[in-house]
Enzyme design. Structure first.
Site, PDB file in Angstrom:
ATOM      1  N   LYS A 134       0.842  -1.191   0.000  1.00 51.74           N
ATOM      2  CA  LYS A 134       0.000   0.000   0.000  1.00 51.74           C
ATOM      3  C   LYS A 134       0.884   1.249   0.000  1.00 51.74           C
ATOM      4  CE  LYS A 134      -3.885   1.876   2.741  1.00 51.74           C
ATOM      5  NZ  LYS A 134      -4.761   1.590   3.894  1.00 51.74           N
ATOM      6  N   MET A 183      -6.072   8.520   3.446  1.00 49.26           N
ATOM      7  CA  MET A 183      -6.484   7.142   3.750  1.00 49.26           C
ATOM      8  C   MET A 183      -7.701   7.110   4.665  1.00 49.26           C
ATOM      9  SD  MET A 183      -2.794   5.215   4.118  1.00 49.26           S
ATOM     10  CE  MET A 183      -2.307   6.153   5.564  1.00 49.26           C
ATOM     11  N   SER A 209      -9.338   2.001   2.626  1.00 46.25           N
ATOM     12  CA  SER A 209      -8.375   2.755   1.866  1.00 46.25           C
ATOM     13  C   SER A 209      -7.339   1.896   1.138  1.00 46.25           C
ATOM     14  CB  SER A 209      -7.638   3.714   2.828  1.00 46.25           C
ATOM     15  OG  SER A 209      -6.916   3.020   3.832  1.00 46.25           O
ATOM     16  N   ILE A 230      -7.585   1.127   9.786  1.00 45.13           N
ATOM     17  CA  ILE A 230      -7.847   1.971  10.953  1.00 45.13           C
ATOM     18  C   ILE A 230      -9.342   2.110  11.218  1.00 45.13           C
ATOM     19  CG2 ILE A 230      -7.933   4.202   9.766  1.00 45.13           C
ATOM     20  CD1 ILE A 230      -6.249   5.346  12.089  1.00 45.13           C
ATOM     21  N   GLY A 231     -10.164   1.724  10.243  1.00 46.79           N
ATOM     22  CA  GLY A 231     -11.606   1.767  10.423  1.00 46.79           C
ATOM     23  C   GLY A 231     -12.307   0.780   9.502  1.00 46.79           C
ATOM     24  N   GLY A 232     -11.486  -0.071   8.859  1.00 51.71           N
ATOM     25  CA  GLY A 232     -12.016  -1.026   7.893  1.00 51.71           C
ATOM     26  C   GLY A 232     -11.231  -1.038   6.600  1.00 51.71           C
ATOM     27  N   SER A 233     -10.072  -0.385   6.587  1.00 51.41           N
ATOM     28  CA  SER A 233      -9.331  -0.146   5.346  1.00 51.41           C
ATOM     29  C   SER A 233      -8.728  -1.375   4.714  1.00 51.41           C
ATOM     30  CB  SER A 233      -8.231   0.890   5.594  1.00 51.41           C
ATOM     31  OG  SER A 233      -8.788   2.160   5.818  1.00 51.41           O
TER      32      SER A 233
END
Length: 539
Positions: A134, A183, A209, A230-233
């Site tokens: 990434k 992101m 992201s 970090i939240g579903g990336s």
């Protein structure tokens, strides 16, 4: 930045990326599929542009390639060239890359081949295998823009800790992949490189992201990709393209030396994890990283060795107690995801696993905590970079543009609220005696570009720091079965009303459906083993 416009900088960056692809890896114009062609995953086979050897290599999984690379049956240079070419094609069809380092990759591969021929020994467990990263993983000499125009030309001085670890294990780095601005958007779109789309259907998002990674892997332009969450990336892109990923707890895999879109934000930690086409590849990657003892390279890694579970040693005798969360109380999954969850649950019951209900009573609080943590600085970190270049705000970042900063005392109270939430959720888990929660990864199988709206199913488990896997359950969308809710549908919220109203069965027909299996904190080994049990029960 004042000497030129942000548009000029971005255009130059895109052209530099295009120029980094050698002429022999530019798809001839007469072979390019028309813009109207949605599914381009069959292009490598149908175009005639790839040799049989290139197709055989790039269609192989990591675990199929590694023994051949270690024995010398396949040269790393040959494998690397094949994936470089397929990654170049993937970019031309989906806009999935942000950086290339093809010369570095080929030089590394040649050195690995020489070492093997001279010593008869591979460098390490990943000897000669190309691995994509990434965009936010620093590689010396390459930008890590994380979607900001202001970071163009700010090349990294050294490799990130995880990249160094993987290189010592024999990995070859050849591309980095596109992300959204900072992101912090659930689709991969920014003002530098534009939008990445899904190779399974270019009208649909590849998620965010880590959406550049998911598009590349779904196109088989990479045998293994590494993203962040970090939240579903990690889990959202995996769900949008039907591949596997592991969201580990913080401290299992090294994060040192990665660029953040909001540096210093640590109320909810970003973690690294693999994106793969098979669960076995995922498991091998995770074990390989932990076996390298990354706590000697990253001070925040935990010295926990890889732990074999009873599920692995005697899988046939293990019956799981799984709690099913049918929805999160905010937005029900769209019809195909609900059907996939129902069918999976029935198959698990038929195999003797115990199924109980998991209430969504705490999900809203978890989602609100996540948002409060993300916005605590009033959007300053993102605003600083946007104002440096003068690039416009992405519409999807509106909440950061209008956020209000809180003070240190309020931030400390937020931490207290987070720990109280973690304790409440833990108490429920322990009292229920469950092994895992099975739930949607997102409300969608996938969704049309720019229409992704809800990260609640993933983000709550970032607040809790739980180990999670997003996995393809083997069921695909059928527009004849998975029709839109009728006029009598009673939405849970206005968000739910919008998601269901925008659901287009024809647009996502044939798309794979992912579900999410959630384990407790630091249960990476167990959650991998449990997904194996689920897949065995549903195959």
């Amino acid at each position: 930045m004042t000497l030129t416009t942000w548009e000029t900088l971005a255009a130059k960056k895109r052209q530099a990326l295009r120029n980094s692809i050698p002429p022999e890896w530019i798809v001839p114009e007469h072979l390019l599929p028309p813009d109207s062609q949605e599914d381009v995953t069959g292009f490598p086979e149908s175009s005639g542009w790839f040799t049989p050897e290139e197709l055989a290599i790039t269609n192989s999984t990591a675990l199929e390639l590694l023994p051949k690379l270690a024995s010398g049956e396949l040269k790393s240079e040959t494998v690397t060239r094949a994936f470089c070419k397929r990654a170049a094609a993937a970019h031309q069809l989906t806009n999935c890359l942000s950086e290339t380092c093809f010369p570095r990759a080929l030089e590394t591969a040649q050195k690995l081949d020489t070492h093997l021929s001279q010593t008869g020994q591979p460098i390490g467990p990943l000897h000669g295998l190309p691995i994509s990263l990434k965009d936010n993983f620093n590689l010396a000499g390459l930008d890590a823009t994380v979607g900001f125009v202001s970071h163009i030309g700010d090349a990294a001085k050294s490799d990130s800790a995880l990249a160094q670890l993987l290189a010592k294990a024999g990995a070859v780095f050849y591309v980095k992949t596109n992300v959204p601005t900072a992101m912090m958007i659930a689709e991969s779109v920014n003002n530098v490189f534009g939008r990445t789309v899904s190779p399974l259907n270019r009208n649909l998002t590849s998620g965010g992201s880590s959406g550049g990674e998911s598009a590349l892997i779904a196109f088989k332009g990479s045998p293994w990709g590494i993203g962040t969450d970090i939240g579903g990336s990690l889990r959202i892109p995996a769900a949008c393209t039907g591949i596997f990923t592991l969201r580990p707890s913080f401290g299992r895999f090294p994060t040192l030396g990665c660029r953040s879109g909001m540096p210093g934000q640590e109320a909810v930690q970003s973690v690294n994890g693999p994106l793969t086409r098979t669960l076995d590849d995922l498991a091998f990657w995770a074990k390989t990283v932990v076996d390298s003892e990354p706590w000697h390279a990253d001070p925040r890694c935990l010295p926990i060795p890889w732990r074999e579970t009873a599920l692995e040693t005697n899988p046939g005798s293990c019956k799981l107690k799984i709690a099913v969360m049918w929805d999160d109380g905010l937005a029900k999954p769209t019809p195909p995801v609900s059907r996939a969850l129902r069918e999976t649950v029935e198959k698990l019951k038929a195999k003797g696993h115990e199924i109980v209900e998991w209430s969504s009573v705490d999900q809203d609080e978890g989602g609100r905590l996540l948002k409060r943590m993300f916005l605590a600085d009033g959007g300053k970190a993102i605003r600083k970079e946007i104002e440096r270049s003068g690039e416009p705000w992405m519409e999807e970042l509106a909440m950061y543009e209008t956020a209000t900063e809180i003070g240190a005392y309020e931030y400390w109270q937020l931490h207290l609220d987070r720990v109280a939430f973690q304790k409440k959720y833990l108490d429920r888990w322990v009292a229920s005696g469950i092994d895992a929660i099975l739930c949607p990864t997102t409300p969608y199988s996938s969704v049309e570009n720019s229409k992704f709206k809800h990260v609640g199913y993933t983000g709550v488990y970032n607040v809790l720091d739980y180990s999670c896997i997003s996995f393809p359950c083997g069921i695909k969308v059928d527009s004849k079965i998975d029709s839109a809710p009728g006029d009598t549908y009673e939405p849970l919220t206005e968000l739910d009303r919008t998601i269901q109203a925008e659901y287009n069965a024809e647009a996502v027909h044939g798309m794979p459906i992912n579900l999410q299996l959630v384990g407790r904190r630091l249960e990476e080994e167990k959650v991998i083993a449990m997904v194996k049990v689920v897949l065995d029960a549903t195959s």
